[in-house]
Design a protein around this motif. Structure first.
Motif, PDB file in Angstrom:
ATOM      1  N   PRO A  61       4.917 -19.729   9.607  1.00 26.86           N
ATOM      2  CA  PRO A  61       4.919 -19.860   8.112  1.00 26.86           C
ATOM      3  C   PRO A  61       5.866 -20.862   7.708  1.00 26.86           C
ATOM      4  N   ASP A 111      -5.646 -15.467   4.119  1.00 27.40           N
ATOM      5  CA  ASP A 111      -4.685 -14.910   4.731  1.00 27.40           C
ATOM      6  C   ASP A 111      -5.634 -13.597   5.254  1.00 27.40           C
ATOM      7  N   LYS A 146      -4.913  -9.968   4.496  1.00 25.47           N
ATOM      8  CA  LYS A 146      -5.203  -9.603   2.904  1.00 25.47           C
ATOM      9  C   LYS A 146      -6.821  -9.347   2.847  1.00 25.47           C
ATOM     10  N   THR A 197      -6.150 -12.939  -1.789  1.00 24.42           N
ATOM     11  CA  THR A 197      -6.203 -13.483  -0.578  1.00 24.42           C
ATOM     12  C   THR A 197      -5.522 -14.787  -0.211  1.00 24.42           C
ATOM     13  N   ILE A 236      -3.105 -17.791   0.696  1.00 20.37           N
ATOM     14  CA  ILE A 236      -2.215 -17.895   2.056  1.00 20.37           C
ATOM     15  C   ILE A 236      -0.749 -18.159   1.304  1.00 20.37           C
ATOM     16  N   SER A 237       0.199 -17.434   1.761  1.00 24.59           N
ATOM     17  CA  SER A 237       1.605 -17.450   1.278  1.00 24.59           C
ATOM     18  C   SER A 237       2.904 -17.839   2.317  1.00 24.59           C
ATOM     19  N   THR A 259       2.151 -15.716   5.544  1.00 22.35           N
ATOM     20  CA  THR A 259       0.862 -15.707   6.145  1.00 22.35           C
ATOM     21  C   THR A 259       1.116 -16.337   7.675  1.00 22.35           C
ATOM     22  N   VAL A 305      -4.635 -17.218   9.873  1.00 23.57           N
ATOM     23  CA  VAL A 305      -5.519 -17.875   8.889  1.00 23.57           C
ATOM     24  C   VAL A 305      -6.868 -17.613   9.259  1.00 23.57           C
TER      25      VAL A 305
END
Length: 834
Positions: free
Chosen positions: A248, A290, A293, A344, A346-347, A350, A353
């Motif tokens: 990440p 993600d 999630k 959901t 992407i952070s 994450t 993927v």
């Protein structure tokens, strides 16, 4: 669409030193519209420098600057501008340390703006250059401090050319892509078009990756769009891939961020940047989830009415039943083809993927984006049509980049749902290009042009059988193929020759007569206007009472009714003209009115599917489901008929101008009208009449009620005629009688009738009784006063008699007149005035 030149050069053989102007010219030749050029604005010596030392110096204004010593060339060498290797530079930023590598713009540099750099005295020092920030270099909007090269993973030698190092020597050309050419919203599509324009070799980036050949089930997907909306399936392709162990914290490489910037896309994070990069490269929008999630398998379905969804922009949206959504076990997690959901997203944490590449219905995506006022780069492409065959390659390309740049590991399997129908072949008949355009293009040139666009061409007995590529769903008929051939062969090959109209064509009789009406009214001093067909309930009741069609009017909720009369719109135009100082106004309008039948229901027919031409019987049912829409013409006059002049008094308009306009309108179609006193809605009770052709009422004419139009003083003359009824009642051909050589006999007759008897009835009675010898009749006097009984009037008519074959005697003329008087007495109670 912005096209970075270096990116385009990977897939099309651009000549060395290709300029933005040359690239624009090549794309204009194949039908694209030139917009502008981005990038390539920095000139001059911009180098990598090393901070040797700095001294903080507080200022009286509360700001602290740094007086820096910066090395801009290796020891023993001169700087790029020919000056010393070590420079003194004033810098207001405080985010760098001694030993940091920075970007230094030396005197002679010109930054975007333009912003020239020169040695200048400031804060008590001569600053011999400037340490630049990302925003000053045009790399991003970041301006909290200067750009530290170590923060973006660079450690170049001091004195290195920073323009080339940061990709600032690249430029992007921008073109306007029309809605029917969605494939051109990608480097892949533009590279192909450039090759077709110039003959340069094209390398398809979609063929450079090898996706898995089978459906191994990466993330389960259930496509529930079993009942297509209006004949179109919402989702035809859906591909998922999984990449695990993504770092990440991995930064977006400089080359990718530079290309995204030139293409007009902001760098966010590596996984998001990868999906945007592939979308720009291949034209296939991607979305990343993600994996941690997600709750169960993904689904594609229509939204439930009122279903909530919080999108990536943080807005909670209420969905419509026509919206296409992506779901998991928790419900809707994204607006398909428009924007993903916050749940959901992407952070920065994450690591696993899920990549989604799908193909959605263009109409559905376009409506959803407009319904929610949520345009996006993805919806822009989907609503113009995305190549359904590129989804797997795009997903694989994103996977490869995440593995290479983020250290991820790709799952070997994929989910692959594919029910896209292949394009239908199109027959291009022999000689079609010449017949349609006049351009002489050989068969070899035609085949070469179509193959350059990706078509497969096979010769046949009747012509060429053309199989369009999957990204050209707009090639449906032979005329579409002809257009593409001429576009590639060159529009300059179309000769400038006026086409010859085929025999038996032209305007229909109603069209010709409607034009004649407009010409006559304009020649009489009127100005044609086009008013809004939507009116308020008060306007409808005043001038067109009766059943009305109500529609949604988002521009003005107070005017929801389709007009039954043209007068409301014309009177609004008169009022606006008066408000702007124009006192003498003569306006007319030709347009449709809407006259629903009492008790009938409209709008109940089933709407046809979108994207295909409806069958003739369906079109007929739709036409029957609409209210009658006859064409009317209306004239409104106010102010003075004759303007005041020295020695000439002003003459205001009155009912006579309305009847005159009605007569001239009827004459334009070869009809003759007569008037019968009446009181139509909105008109003066004693200064209005019905307009008749024979026994058919075709409209009304007269003066409107005094004061009925706000801010318009004086009399308002108006006439409104049903043009369709007028044309139907008019003779099919105008017959001209020969000029008689026989003399006419003229006589007058004065008849006394009750004042309530219309003069038109007396006239009609005289005509009926006088017979065929009567050539013309005209009312010349209307007397009321002494010598007459109370509540009576005397009407004097001038009669002209003529026989076609002889000279009439006075006795014959008198007998005809008396016969007319006898009928008038019988019908109206008229008596000869003594």
């Amino acid at each position: 669409m912005r096209i970075p030149i270096s990116w385009l050069a990977e897939y099309a053989d651009l000549p060395a030193g290709t300029t933005p102007e040359a690239l624009h010219a090549a794309l204009v030749r194949v039908g694209f519209e030139e917009e502008t050029v981005h990038g390539g604005e920095i000139t001059g010596p911009v180098v990598v420098g090393e901070v040797l030392e700095f001294t903080p110096e507080p200022q009286k204004n509360g700001k602290t600057i740094r007086w820096c010593s910066v090395r801009v060339a290796p020891d023993g060498q001169r700087a790029a501008d020919g000056g010393e290797a070590v420079r003194g530079v004033v810098c207001g930023a405080g985010n760098f340390l001694v030993g940091d590598k920075v970007v230094v713009t030396l005197p002679g540099t010109v930054l975007p703006g333009p912003f020239p750099i020169a040695a200048r005295k400031t804060y008590g020092h001569v600053s011999d250059g400037m340490i630049a920030s990302s925003r000053e270099l045009g790399l991003s909007e970041e301006h909290d401090g200067i750009l530290r090269l170590t923060e973006i993973g660079l450690d170049p030698e001091v004195g290195t050319d920073a323009i080339a190092l940061l990709g600032l020597d690249d430029a992007a050309v921008e073109i306007n892509v029309t809605p029917d050419r969605g494939y051109a919203l990608s480097i892949r599509g533009i590279a192909r078009e450039y090759g077709a324009s110039t003959g340069a070799a094209f390398r398809d980036p979609a063929l450079a990756v090898t996706p898995p050949a089978t459906d191994d089930g990466a993330v389960p997907v259930v496509v529930e769009d079993a009942t297509p909306i209006r004949g179109r399936a919402g989702c035809t392709v859906f591909v998922t891939r999984v990449v695990r162990g993504v770092d990440p914290a991995a930064p977006t490489p400089r080359w990718m961020a530079s290309r995204l910037r030139l293409a007009g896309v902001r760098s966010i994070s590596l996984p998001v940047d990868v999906t945007n990069y592939v979308m720009l490269e291949l034209g296939q929008p991607l979305h990343g989830y993600d994996l941690a999630k997600l709750d169960g398998p993904l689904g594609v379905r229509r939204a439930k009415p009122g279903e909530p969804l919080t999108t990536l922009d943080g807005q909670q949206r209420t969905l419509d039943a026509e919206d296409l959504v992506i779901t998991d076990g928790s419900g809707a997690i994204g607006l398909a083809g428009v924007m993903g959901g916050e749940a959901t997203e992407i952070s920065g944490t994450t690591t696993d993927v899920v990549i989604e590449a799908a193909n959605f219905d263009p109409v559905s995506i376009g409506r959803t984006a407009r319904r929610h006022k949520l345009p996006s780069e993805a919806s822009r492409r989907f609503e113009r049509g995305v190549d359904p065959a590129v989804a797997r390659a795009a997903a694989q390309r994103a996977v490869d980049l995440l593995v290479e740049l983020a250290g991820g590991t790709a799952d070997p399997g994929q989910t692959w749902f594919d029910e896209a129908e292949p394009p239908a072949p199109v027959l291009l008949p022999d000689g079609a290009v010449l017949r349609r355009t006049g351009a002489e293009v050989t068969e070899a040139e035609t085949v070469a042009a179509l193959e350059a666009l990706g078509c497969t061409v096979q010769p046949g007995e009747e012509g060429l059988l053309v199989l369009p590529p999957t990204w050209r769903r707009d090639l449906l008929e032979s005329v579409d193929v002809v257009e593409e051939v001429v576009r590639i062969a060159g529009y300059d090959r179309i000769p400038s020759v006026l086409p010859v109209a085929p025999p038996g064509r032209g305007l229909t009789r109603p069209q010709r007569l409607r034009r004649s009406i407009g010409t006559v009214l304009a020649a009489g001093g009127g100005f044609e206007v086009q008013s809004y067909p939507l009116v308020s309930a008060a306007q409808q009741e005043a001038y067109g009472p009766g059943p009305s069609m109500r529609v949604a009017n988002p521009l003005d909720a107070s005017a929801p009714l389709l007009r039954r009369s043209l007068l409301p719109g014309l009177l609004d135009a008169v009022r606006r003209n008066r408000a702007r100082g124009r006192t003498d106004v003569a306006l007319f309008e030709l347009g449709s009115v809407f006259l629903p039948v009492e008790g009938a229901s409209y709008g109940t027919a089933e709407l046809p599917p979108i994207g295909a031409r409806p069958a003739p019987e369906l079109l007929m049912r739709l036409a029957e489901d609409l209210p009658p829409q006859p064409v009317h013409v209306a004239v409104v006059l106010t102010g003075d008929r004759v303007a005041k002049q020295p020695g000439v008094a002003a003459e205001p308009v009155d009912w006579r101008d309305a009847t005159d306009a009605a007569a001239r309108t009827a004459a334009a179609v070869g009809a003759e009208v007569r008037f019968r006193q009446a009181t139509p809605p909105g008109y003066h009770p004693t200064r209005a009449a019905e307009v008749l052709v024979g026994d058919v009422v075709v409209g009304v004419a007269g003066e409107l009620l005094p004061g009925s139009v706000e801010d318009v003083p004086g009399r308002i003359a108006a006439v409104e005629l049903d043009v369709d009824a007028l044309i139907a009642a008019a003779p099919a051909a105008i017959e001209f009688a020969p000029i008689s050589a026989m003399p006419a006999a003229t006589q007058d007759v004065s008849l006394v009738v009750d004042e309530q008897v219309p003069a038109g009835e007396v006239r009609d009675a005289l005509v009926a009784g006088a017979g065929g010898l009567l050539e013309a009749i005209e009312l010349v006097d209307d007397y009321r006063g002494s010598g007459l009984p109370e509540r009576a009037k005397s009407l004097t008519f001038a009669l002209r008699f003529r026989a076609a074959d002889r000279t009439l005697t006075a006795k014959e003329a008198t007998a005809a007149k008396q016969a007319g008087v006898a009928v008038a007495t019988e019908r109206t109670g008229a008596s000869l005035r003594e």
